[in-house]
Design an enzyme around this catalytic site. Structure first.
Site, PDB file in Angstrom:
ATOM      1  N   ASP A  36      49.364 -59.040 -60.050  1.00 26.61           N
ATOM      2  CA  ASP A  36      48.489 -58.734 -61.170  1.00 26.61           C
ATOM      3  C   ASP A  36      49.352 -58.222 -62.319  1.00 26.61           C
ATOM      4  O   ASP A  36      50.506 -57.825 -62.121  1.00 26.61           O
ATOM      5  CB  ASP A  36      47.446 -57.687 -60.769  1.00 26.61           C
ATOM      6  CG  ASP A  36      46.215 -57.714 -61.677  1.00 26.61           C
ATOM      7  OD1 ASP A  36      45.204 -58.327 -61.287  1.00 26.61           O
ATOM      8  OD2 ASP A  36      46.273 -57.125 -62.776  1.00 26.61           O
ATOM      9  N   CYS A 261      28.583 -62.401 -61.803  1.00 20.83           N
ATOM     10  CA  CYS A 261      28.410 -63.842 -61.570  1.00 20.83           C
ATOM     11  C   CYS A 261      27.168 -64.434 -62.220  1.00 20.83           C
ATOM     12  O   CYS A 261      27.270 -65.379 -63.006  1.00 20.83           O
ATOM     13  CB  CYS A 261      28.387 -64.124 -60.068  1.00 20.83           C
ATOM     14  SG  CYS A 261      29.988 -63.912 -59.266  1.00 20.83           S
TER      15      CYS A 261
END
Length: 431
Positions: A36, A261
């Protein structure tokens, strides 16, 4: 699973999907490096702390610490990696389309990764992205590397279980070698692997979430009609859900869906259709119903109190659902903003949420218990169905409130019991 070869895998992105993917792939017997670009996130992971709340994830990472590495260093991540998983965020852009800048950044960083055999995209992307990634891989000299679309279907709060015991594992590929490789990687996962073409796999993810969102908006529409006709949505939804063709899942009325989502994917699917010159009328209505649902809750309080100017309103629960600390697209954000705009004072309680230090949250007060949040309030809204709210001493709460108006936005509590305690009790779709 013991005979399965150990693969060296790099996972790009240490968010919900990346961490769950990395930990579960390690559990399946692979060496996994999670990379990351956020130094604080990697620092926490390297020190044994998990930067997000997801049940079972911390234990899974600890159990597989010999097979899991977390790094900021790109070369360390790619060293010897056979398979690269792309699990980065694809937020909406200004046009409403998915912003793929993080995906392209990962793809470009793979140049020179000579050990790679496959690139797998788990990030939710528009249909047709795979063809563009394939072309980009070819451009950086990775013609020999296979490509797969492997959309995720994990729900926050049950993400680890959903990965290891899924309804299905969807793998979109254009060559048999990559299909075999990714299918073998999922040996040990308790669910069928469904192989298809890349474009169809990309569409499955968007279509699945849009259909689930449709069920929620539909039952909320019926709930509103129940309020106007005297029917009880709980009875209606239970009986409708007993039909094996329909099922009970996602037929729970409330103040609307949120999270990382449903809002993003529904809007992305609508924009995908618009870009082809086609208007998805049903999906547009689904989104509109959901947007209105939160505002209807505020209007109901306004109707009951006469005015919200100067009123104190408590929000009980802030995250978009229980069992997570995720505030992305949470209905509570709209509720807080609307209440403040109407001149109300807003107090809040949530056991896990960590709202950003931005509006509307900088203008609200936070409390360590529901009881403290509702003290002196004119109204309270059950926003998130945290189980702790069922344990609250509501008989004590009713005396602590200035005006005991309770809007149960999740139909969590018993109407007769709450009215018996003296609450002006309002719920969704119940007379």
């Amino acid at each position: 699973m013991d005979d399965k070869p150990e693969r060296r895998i790099v996972v790009f992105g240490a968010g919900y999907i990346g961490l769950v993917t990395g930990a579960c792939l390690a559990q399946l017997g692979n060496q996994v490096v999670v990379r990351d670009i956020d130094p604080e996130k990697i620092r926490l992971l390297q020190s044994g702390e998990v930067p997000i709340y997801e049940p079972g994830l911390g234990e899974l990472i600890a159990r597989n610490k010999e097979r899991l590495t977390f790094t900021l260093d790109l070369q360390q991540a790619l060293n010897g990696a056979e398979i690269a998983y792309v699990c980065v965020d694809t937020p909406p852009s200004a046009s409403g389309d998915a912003d793929l800048s993080r995906v392209w950044s990962v793809v470009q960083s793979l140049e020179g990764a000579s050990y790679l055999r496959a690139v797998v995209v788990k990030s939710t992307v528009p249909v047709g992205t795979g063809a563009r990634v394939r072309a980009a891989l070819d451009t950086v000299g990775l013609q020999h590397v296979g490509y797969a679309s492997n959309p995720e279907f994990t729900a926050e709060g049950t993400a680890v279980r959903d990965f290891l015991h899924p309804d299905r594992v969807v793998v979109g590929v254009s060559d048999e070698a990559t299909a075999r490789l990714i299918s073998e990687l999922h040996e040990g996962v308790d669910g069928p692997v469904v192989v298809m073409d890349v474009r169809s796999a990309e569409m499955v993810k968007l279509a699945s979430n849009a259909l689930l969102a449709t069920k929620i908006s539909f039952i909320n529409e019926i709930a509103t009609l129940c309020e106007k006709t005297g029917a009880d949505i709980e009875h209606v939804a239970d009986a409708v859900g007993l039909d094996h063709r329909l099922g009970r899942h996602f037929l729970r009325p409330g103040i609307g869906w949120g999270g990382s989502c449903f809002p993003k994917d529904s809007e992305a699917l609508r924009q995908l259709a618009n870009n082809t010159g086609y208007h998805l009328q049903l999906l547009s209505a689904v989104i509109e119903v959901n947007n209105l649902q939160k505002r209807r809750a505020v209007q109901k309080l306004k109707d009951e109190l006469g005015t919200l100017m100067g009123a104190r309103v408590a929000l009980l629960g802030l995250t978009f659902k229980p069992g997570t600390d995720d505030m992305r697209e949470a209905p509570s954000t709209v509720l807080a903003a609307r209440l403040l705009a109407e001149g109300a004072e807003v107090s809040c309680w949530d056991p896990m949420a960590r709202p950003a230090e931005v509006e509307p949250w900088t203008s609200t007060s936070r409390h360590v218990s529901p009881e403290l949040a509702v003290e002196g309030a004119d109204a309270a809204i059950v926003v998130t169905e945290w189980p702790q709210l069922k344990e609250v001493d509501w008989a004590r709460v009713v005396t602590a409130m200035r005006r005991p108006v309770l809007y149960d936005g999740r139909n969590l509590l018993d109407p007769a019991a709450m009215r018996g305690l003296g609450f002006t009790y309002i719920s969704v779709g119940r007379p």
